[in-house]
Write an enzyme that holds these catalytic residues in place. Sequence first.
Site, short mmCIF file in Angstrom:
data_model
loop_
_atom_site.label_atom_id
_atom_site.label_comp_id
_atom_site.label_asym_id
_atom_site.label_seq_id
_atom_site.Cartn_x
_atom_site.Cartn_y
_atom_site.Cartn_z
N GLU A 153 4.38 -4.65 12.10
CA GLU A 153 3.15 -3.63 11.88
C GLU A 153 2.17 -4.32 11.03
OE1 GLU A 153 3.51 -0.72 13.09
OE2 GLU A 153 5.57 -0.15 13.29
N LYS B 133 12.51 -6.76 1.05
CA LYS B 133 11.72 -7.35 0.10
C LYS B 133 10.41 -6.75 -0.01
CE LYS B 133 8.91 -10.71 0.52
NZ LYS B 133 7.96 -10.23 -0.60
N GLU C 57 7.85 2.17 14.50
CA GLU C 57 8.54 2.85 13.44
C GLU C 57 8.34 4.47 13.66
OE1 GLU C 57 6.78 0.76 9.92
OE2 GLU C 57 8.90 -0.14 9.77
N GLY D 119 2.56 -5.95 7.24
CA GLY D 119 1.63 -6.85 6.33
C GLY D 119 0.81 -7.37 7.21
N SER D 120 -0.05 -8.51 6.92
CA SER D 120 -1.12 -9.12 7.65
C SER D 120 -0.63 -9.82 8.91
CB SER D 120 -1.86 -9.90 6.56
OG SER D 120 -1.06 -11.08 6.27
N VAL D 121 -1.67 -9.84 9.56
CA VAL D 121 -1.51 -10.86 10.93
C VAL D 121 -1.21 -12.14 10.63
CG1 VAL D 121 -2.92 -11.51 13.04
CG2 VAL D 121 -3.26 -9.15 12.38
N PRO D 122 -1.95 -12.75 9.62
CA PRO D 122 -1.50 -14.12 9.69
C PRO D 122 0.07 -14.21 9.16
CG PRO D 122 -3.46 -13.99 8.43
CD PRO D 122 -2.83 -12.48 8.93
N THR D 123 0.52 -13.50 8.25
CA THR D 123 1.95 -13.44 7.87
C THR D 123 2.82 -13.15 9.19
OG1 THR D 123 1.39 -13.11 5.62
CG2 THR D 123 3.76 -12.83 6.23
N CYS E 262 -3.41 0.64 6.82
CA CYS E 262 -3.65 -0.39 8.18
C CYS E 262 -4.38 0.43 9.16
CB CYS E 262 -2.62 -0.90 8.46
SG CYS E 262 -1.15 0.33 8.57
N GLU F 62 -11.09 -6.63 8.95
CA GLU F 62 -10.28 -5.50 8.15
C GLU F 62 -10.49 -5.78 6.83
OE1 GLU F 62 -5.80 -5.63 7.94
OE2 GLU F 62 -5.81 -3.32 8.04
N ASN G 102 0.96 -1.15 -0.11
CA ASN G 102 -0.12 -0.19 0.10
C ASN G 102 0.73 1.17 -0.22
OD1 ASN G 102 0.70 -0.69 2.61
ND2 ASN G 102 -0.97 0.22 3.69
N1 NAI Z 1 0.64 -1.97 10.37
C1 NAI Z 1 1.04 -1.22 9.46
O1 NAI Z 1 1.81 -0.55 9.26
C2 NAI Z 1 0.57 -1.88 8.08
C3 NAI Z 1 -0.07 -3.01 7.74
N2 NAI Z 1 -0.52 -3.52 6.62
C4 NAI Z 1 -1.28 -4.73 6.71
O2 NAI Z 1 -0.97 -5.48 5.59
C5 NAI Z 1 -1.84 -6.27 4.81
C6 NAI Z 1 -1.64 -6.17 3.44
O3 NAI Z 1 -0.72 -6.30 2.97
P1 NAI Z 1 -0.37 -7.74 1.98
O4 NAI Z 1 1.04 -7.43 1.24
O5 NAI Z 1 -1.21 -8.15 1.47
O6 NAI Z 1 0.27 -8.62 3.26
P2 NAI Z 1 0.82 -10.02 3.42
O7 NAI Z 1 1.06 -10.31 4.91
O8 NAI Z 1 0.19 -10.91 2.58
O9 NAI Z 1 2.28 -9.65 2.67
C7 NAI Z 1 3.17 -8.85 3.15
C8 NAI Z 1 4.31 -9.25 2.98
O10 NAI Z 1 5.02 -10.23 3.30
C9 NAI Z 1 5.58 -11.13 2.43
N3 NAI Z 1 5.25 -12.63 2.88
C10 NAI Z 1 3.93 -13.19 2.71
N4 NAI Z 1 4.32 -14.43 3.21
C11 NAI Z 1 5.46 -14.46 3.78
C12 NAI Z 1 6.15 -15.42 4.68
N5 NAI Z 1 5.63 -16.58 4.87
N6 NAI Z 1 7.45 -15.27 4.95
C13 NAI Z 1 7.90 -13.98 4.74
N7 NAI Z 1 7.17 -13.06 4.30
C14 NAI Z 1 6.17 -13.35 3.73
C15 NAI Z 1 4.84 -10.56 1.17
O11 NAI Z 1 5.42 -11.17 0.07
C16 NAI Z 1 4.82 -9.35 1.28
O12 NAI Z 1 6.09 -8.55 0.90
C17 NAI Z 1 -3.02 -5.78 5.51
O13 NAI Z 1 -3.55 -6.80 6.24
C18 NAI Z 1 -2.69 -4.44 6.33
O14 NAI Z 1 -3.29 -4.48 7.45
C19 NAI Z 1 -0.23 -2.87 5.67
C20 NAI Z 1 0.37 -1.65 5.62
C21 NAI Z 1 0.80 -1.00 6.85
C1 NM2 Z 2 0.92 7.14 5.96
N1 NM2 Z 2 -0.49 6.73 6.66
C2 NM2 Z 2 -0.50 7.20 8.10
C3 NM2 Z 2 -1.63 7.26 5.96
C4 NM2 Z 2 -0.34 5.32 6.64
C5 NM2 Z 2 0.82 4.40 7.27
C6 NM2 Z 2 0.49 3.26 7.49
C7 NM2 Z 2 0.48 2.24 6.39
O1 NM2 Z 2 1.50 1.97 5.71
O2 NM2 Z 2 -0.74 1.90 6.28
#
Ligand code: NAI
Ligand code: NM2
Length: 610
Positions: free
Chosen positions: A370, A296, A584, A348-352, A404, A507, A273
């Site tokens: 995060e 990565k 962060e 990324g996501s909670v499961p990952t 997120c 979410e 994102n």
């Molecule tokens: N708290 C935060 O700052 C943020 C959280 N998110 C969360 O991320 C999610 C969306 O992003 P996605 O890319 O779909 O999430 P995702 O968890 O599917 O992937 C995130 C990253 O992890 C990598 N990955 C996937 N499986 C892996 C494994 N087994 N081992 C190591 N790396 C692995 C992916 O290739 C990607 O680079 C949403 O659930 C969102 O809430 C997104 C942006 C900011």
């Molecule tokens: C920049 N902001 C605050 C809108 C989002 C940052 C968190 C994210 O990566 O989703």
Amino acid sequence: MVRREVHWQRQRAWGALDGICSRERGRARMELDEGEDGGSVKGPRDLRICLLVIARDCAFRQQHRQKDSTNQEVPLGTVILMLPSCSCCLAPWMLPRPSLSLLPRFCSFLPFATMSSKTSTFHLQQPLNYRAGARIQPVDGSHSEEVYEPATGRVMGKFLFSGEKEVDLAVQSAKAAFKIWSQKSGMERSRVLLEAARIIREQREEIATMETINNGKSIFEARVDVDISWQCLEYYAGLAGAIAGQHVQLPGGSFAYTRREALGVCVGIGAWNYPFQIACWKSAPALACGNAMIYKPSPLTPISVVMLAEIFTQAGVPNGLFNVVQGGAATGQFLCQHRDVAKVSFTGSVPTGIKIMEMSAKGIKPVTLELGGKSPLIIFSDSVLENAVNGALMANFLTQGEVCCNGTRVFVQREILEAFTEEVVKRTQKIKIGDPLLEDTRMGALISRPHLERVLGFITQAKEQGAKVLCGGELYVPDDLKLKNGYYMRPCVLGDCRDDMTCVKEEIFGPVMSILPFDTEEEVLERANNTTFGLAGGVFTRDIQRAHRVVAALQAGMCFINNYNISPVELPFGGYKMSGFGRENGRAAMEYYSQLKTVCVEMGDVESVF
Ligand SMILES: NC(=O)C1=CN([C@@H]2O[C@H](COP(=O)(O)OP(=O)(O)OC[C@H]3O[C@@H](n4cnc5c(N)ncnc54)[C@H](O)[C@@H]3O)[C@@H](O)[C@H]2O)C=CC1
Ligand SMILES: C[N+](C)(C)CCCC(=O)O
């Protein structure tokens, strides 16, 4: 014929000029044959490079006059290596007495692929792995995957996923760079980071354009992301020189001191994102503390982080200090499991996140997570209505709702429910959706077709569970034919929501706001905290005591009073509960990229108990 040599430091040019340049350590060399009336560059045309001769006061010259931080004009006769697709003043291969000394300044404009600021024109041509200061193809690319332009649904090219060998080479190269970088003083590192921040500012438009093309968000927002990115580098450049330990006096003249030391090779794994910004949020504190980083990105957005890698190299980090490996889960696993990796920072996501933590646990590696959220935004009846409406839009619709920390559960005090809902719906319906590269677009395309369908599925389910779609929530097909396969939807406001509905509990990561009425402060706090997530929360009220009381009771790491989703880099950002841990941004992040060593110094004789 006169033989001329041109030197420049901008290593970004190397890949593109391969064939007409010979590469040396620290510089590249180009040979030009210059004749009486012009000249020619030795090199085949199929490199897709030509010479742009500034022959008149064209748009290019005007643009770069404004852009160039030195405020110097581009003199007529300047020669710039450009793509043939650049139309103004194009005089390929002709050199009317060029002012070659200016070449270095413009090498940063050399595109690494066919680059244009128009939707539907970008084609990926260069490798997307970056190791030891150069773009490379992985030695053991497991397979290739397509990269899409969300605005059009078009495939822009293919890139290779990295295998275990490539991951290992990246780690070894980072280890070598770490030896050099970690020995530098904080001030030395600071200067390099400041230079990287300066280059990002200089290339703001190119980076934002690339981000928009690959992510689908509006160019308006992508520029803000780039600004937050260079601000992040500046901020940590400021802190790098301030890293210090403590001195502790002990009995008998003995003393101890602490050293804050780097961890080693850190891994950053990012979501799609905010591809460029997330990479900066991780790499800036990591590098400031003296670490190396292997990054990565998400396979959905692999492109812009390589621009960051090139910028770090241009700014003067040792080759290998910031490497990029491309791939998905398997590549991420090789990284997390590598024995020479000291730390993993994941977005990324909670499961990952759970998997990352499990893998890191085996190597006792510290992790920062995060993760996702389902944050509450609480609007009391005494709020300034216009501010509350603006806040709710900011909390839900940035980056097509793929954020997120979004405040997607909008709790509205019953007295103002009708007025608030009417206004928020009116404003949501006015959001301009469409080509993300157009200046007035405020909502672009979602990241992918499956994700768009998933978001629409949540809306169907919400209707089945009794929610009312007050606006949007359906596919949007722009009039422009080239956008008809893009991943657009109309932003959605859901009314008649209850806490037990799926759209309120899970979410969605799309432009879907759920409105929930409430009566009392006590009740709303109970409901707001009734979630496994804890990333963010917000409150709108004019009552100063209530504002602070409410945020103190919210179980969330990032709280806003009378605003939402602003992100000054000075502020720590991160979650409570299943939204993760670690922070962060802000000073706090320095602790997550460093470790403390205590040194105890004996000034007297050793008294043994034996
Ligand atoms: N708290 C935060 O700052 C943020 C959280 N998110 C969360 O991320 C999610 C969306 O992003 P996605 O890319 O779909 O999430 P995702 O968890 O599917 O992937 C995130 C990253 O992890 C990598 N990955 C996937 N499986 C892996 C494994 N087994 N081992 C190591 N790396 C692995 C992916 O290739 C990607 O680079 C949403 O659930 C969102 O809430 C997104 C942006 C900011
Ligand atoms: C920049 N902001 C605050 C809108 C989002 C940052 C968190 C994210 O990566 O989703």
